[in-house]
Scaffold this active site. Structure first.
Site, short mmCIF file in Angstrom:
data_model
loop_
_atom_site.label_atom_id
_atom_site.label_comp_id
_atom_site.label_asym_id
_atom_site.label_seq_id
_atom_site.Cartn_x
_atom_site.Cartn_y
_atom_site.Cartn_z
N GLU A 262 0.84 -1.20 0.00
CA GLU A 262 0.00 0.00 0.00
C GLU A 262 0.87 1.24 0.00
O GLU A 262 1.94 1.25 0.62
CB GLU A 262 -0.94 -0.01 1.21
CG GLU A 262 -1.98 -1.11 1.16
CD GLU A 262 -2.99 -1.04 2.32
OE1 GLU A 262 -2.89 -0.11 3.15
OE2 GLU A 262 -3.86 -1.90 2.37
N HIS A 280 -8.31 1.28 1.55
CA HIS A 280 -8.15 1.13 3.01
C HIS A 280 -9.09 2.08 3.76
O HIS A 280 -8.67 2.91 4.57
CB HIS A 280 -6.71 1.39 3.42
CG HIS A 280 -6.32 0.65 4.67
ND1 HIS A 280 -5.09 0.07 4.86
CD2 HIS A 280 -7.01 0.38 5.80
CE1 HIS A 280 -5.03 -0.50 6.04
NE2 HIS A 280 -6.20 -0.34 6.64
#
Length: 527
Positions: A262, A280
């Protein structure tokens, strides 16, 4: 008491700073600093409140000379070097419950989005198409939801799914049968969950045991047409195998809020049919942001002002309500550990902490940590309750904890025993008036003493005239005696003398005392 200082280094709801101020904690909100800029200022602060942006590295911790606690407003602490914090003696806390409902609801939302193909249907409709026959969904009612992880968030998902009239099965090694009944779910092994589940949601941290728990092999075991949701942690699913399963049609749909890397900007999953992704967002609601900010401020304030430890990841929890009651026990535990540490030499393979009577009814984990901190202080001047258990483990010391509810000679008693080459040696102490620590037994000899300041420990033959000789020696060297504390095994046998003195005893005086008639051992002590 000096006002503690806290730095908020990431953007956080203003309520956090206000809570610190209301509780009497000085707070600075300084966000967006580079690692070098943070290193330059972190030494001023006792506490650090962060979100996900600040990286609390070993280098930052080395510069944080006064830091006692790091509080993460949220669940994930991937941005904190916990081993380095533990070695430094810094408590690391998170707020695992502030965004639980939000994350659970996001998982349910993604499950519905998969069941009804909502993102694709929305894109198609807004593109001017009207593909009503293309988007044939499935009902969730009557389907089996498989939970991998049935902790706080997983249990909330289970309750919502039961409300939707789903059947819920769960794989979680820590889920007790009683808790499963309470939740209204069925506890199963992983292979059975994979075989039976129509939907699978993951709610487990990323550990060595859970990494790639949905591996290529396990994904092949799932029911054909399964739909998978992950709002927990990236790395729980083999993403390449997931794409292959979607491409083959074995997996009917997948929705990921988290990715192995990420921010995920070029995942091979992007563009795959029946795949939904979000950046997220599990904790991204206004309510959750406020909740975690409030919780981290309250937890750090409790720790810095009252000694309460909540949601810590590297030290036993100790509520703000427990702390005042446990404080004298922890003082006793640390003194007993220090006494044993100063009076034993050589390798110690095992240390045992035995709580008896009233002490056994309390939270003994902080007492154990306090004993270890006292015991290891002779070996490290940076040891505290946080890093002591880790230092003990590094040194190969086995730590045993024993409770005995039945009272002995005392209403409450704490005993510390160590295994030495000469056998087991133990000391014991109690609390007078439930507050004042007292030593009551020293290596099998009954002796009552307060362990404080500078002291001398003397083992000698029980014979007339010795007290006069030691008193004369100390007086001639200008050392004032505070208290005498005597004990002996039997008349004429081995005796111990604990002297409190007003100043450190020079090595030369220790040497002279050891040469007095009948003296077997002399050691200076400091508490």
């Amino acid at each position: 008491m000096t006002q503690p200082k806290v730095l908020i280094s990431d953007k956080m709801d203003p309520k956090a700073a206000q809570i610190f101020r209301d509780r009497g904690v000085h707070v600075d909100e300084i966000t967006g600093k580079t690692p070098e800029e943070l290193k330059a200022i972190i030494g001023e602060y006792d506490g650090l409140a962060i979100r996900s942006s600040t990286k609390v590295t070993k280098q930052i911790l080395e510069a944080a000379t006064n830091l006692k606690v790091v509080g993460r407003a949220g669940i994930g602490v991937d941005n904190v070097d916990i081993p380095a914090a533990s070695a430094k003696g810094v408590v690391v806390m998170n707020t695992p419950f502030g965004n639980s409902i939000t994350t659970a609801e996001h998982a349910i939302a993604l499950m519905f989005a998969l069941a009804r193909q909502l993102p694709e249907a929305d894109a198609s409709t807004q593109a001017g198409k009207w593909e009503k026959n293309r988007f044939m969904g499935v009902e969730v009612t009557g389907k089996t939801l498989g939970l991998i992880g049935a902790g706080n968030i997983g249990s909330i998902v289970a309750s919502r799914a039961l409300g939707l009239r789903m059947k819920v099965v769960a794989f979680d090694p820590f889920l007790t049968p009683e808790r499963a009944v309470e939740l209204g779910i069925e506890k199963v092994e992983l292979d059975e969950l994979l075989r039976r589940a129509d939907f699978i949601t993951l709610h487990t941290p990323l550990t060595d045991q859970t990494r790639n728990i949905l591996s290529r092999e396990n994904l092949a075991k799932t029911k054909k047409g399964v739909r998978i949701v992950n709002c927990a942690r990236g790395g729980l699913i083999d993403e390449a195998a997931l794409k292959d399963g979607l491409d083959s049609g074995h997996i009917a749909g997948a929705a990921l809020d988290v990715f192995e890397t990420e921010p995920a900007k070029d995942s091979p999953l992007f563009g795959t049919p029946n795949f939904i992704s979000t950046p997220h967002l599990g904790a991204s609601t206004s309510e959750a942001q406020v909740n975690v900010a409030i919780q981290v401020a309250e937890q750090l304030s409790d720790f810095l002002l009252l000694g309460g430890i909540t949601n810590a990841l590297n030290v036993p929890s100790l509520s703000a309500e427990e702390a005042p009651r446990l404080k004298p026990y922890m003082a006793l535990a640390e003194k007993l550990g220090s006494l044993v540490g100063q009076l034993t030499t050589g390798t110690i393979p095992r240390i045992s902490i035995h709580a008896e009577g009233a002490a056994s009814e309390l939270n003994t984990k902080p007492m154990v940590a306090a004993v270890l901190a006292g015991f290891l202080r002779e070996q490290s001047d940076t040891v505290n309750m946080v890093n002591a258990p880790f230092l003990a483990k590094e040194r190969g010391i086995e730590v045993r904890e024993v409770r005995t509810e039945k009272e002995g000679d005392y209403h409450t008693l704490l005993r510390v025993s160590v295994k030495t080459s000469a056998g087991e040696r133990s000391v014991a102490g109690t609390l007078f008036s439930n507050a004042e620590p007292r030593l009551v037994e020293l290596f099998g000899i009954k002796v009552e003493a307060e362990l404080a300041g500078h002291m001398m420990y003397i083992v000698n033959e029980d014979a007339p005239g010795f007290i006069g000789r030691i008193g004369t020696l100390l007086g001639e060297n200008g050392i004032n005696i505070g208290t005498f504390n005597l004990g002996r095994r039997d008349a004429g046998g081995e005796a111990v003398l604990l002297l409190s003195v007003d100043s450190p005893v020079p090595a030369g005086v220790i040497d002279q005392a050891s040469k007095l008639p009948g003296v077997k051992l002399v050691r200076p002590l400091k508490f």
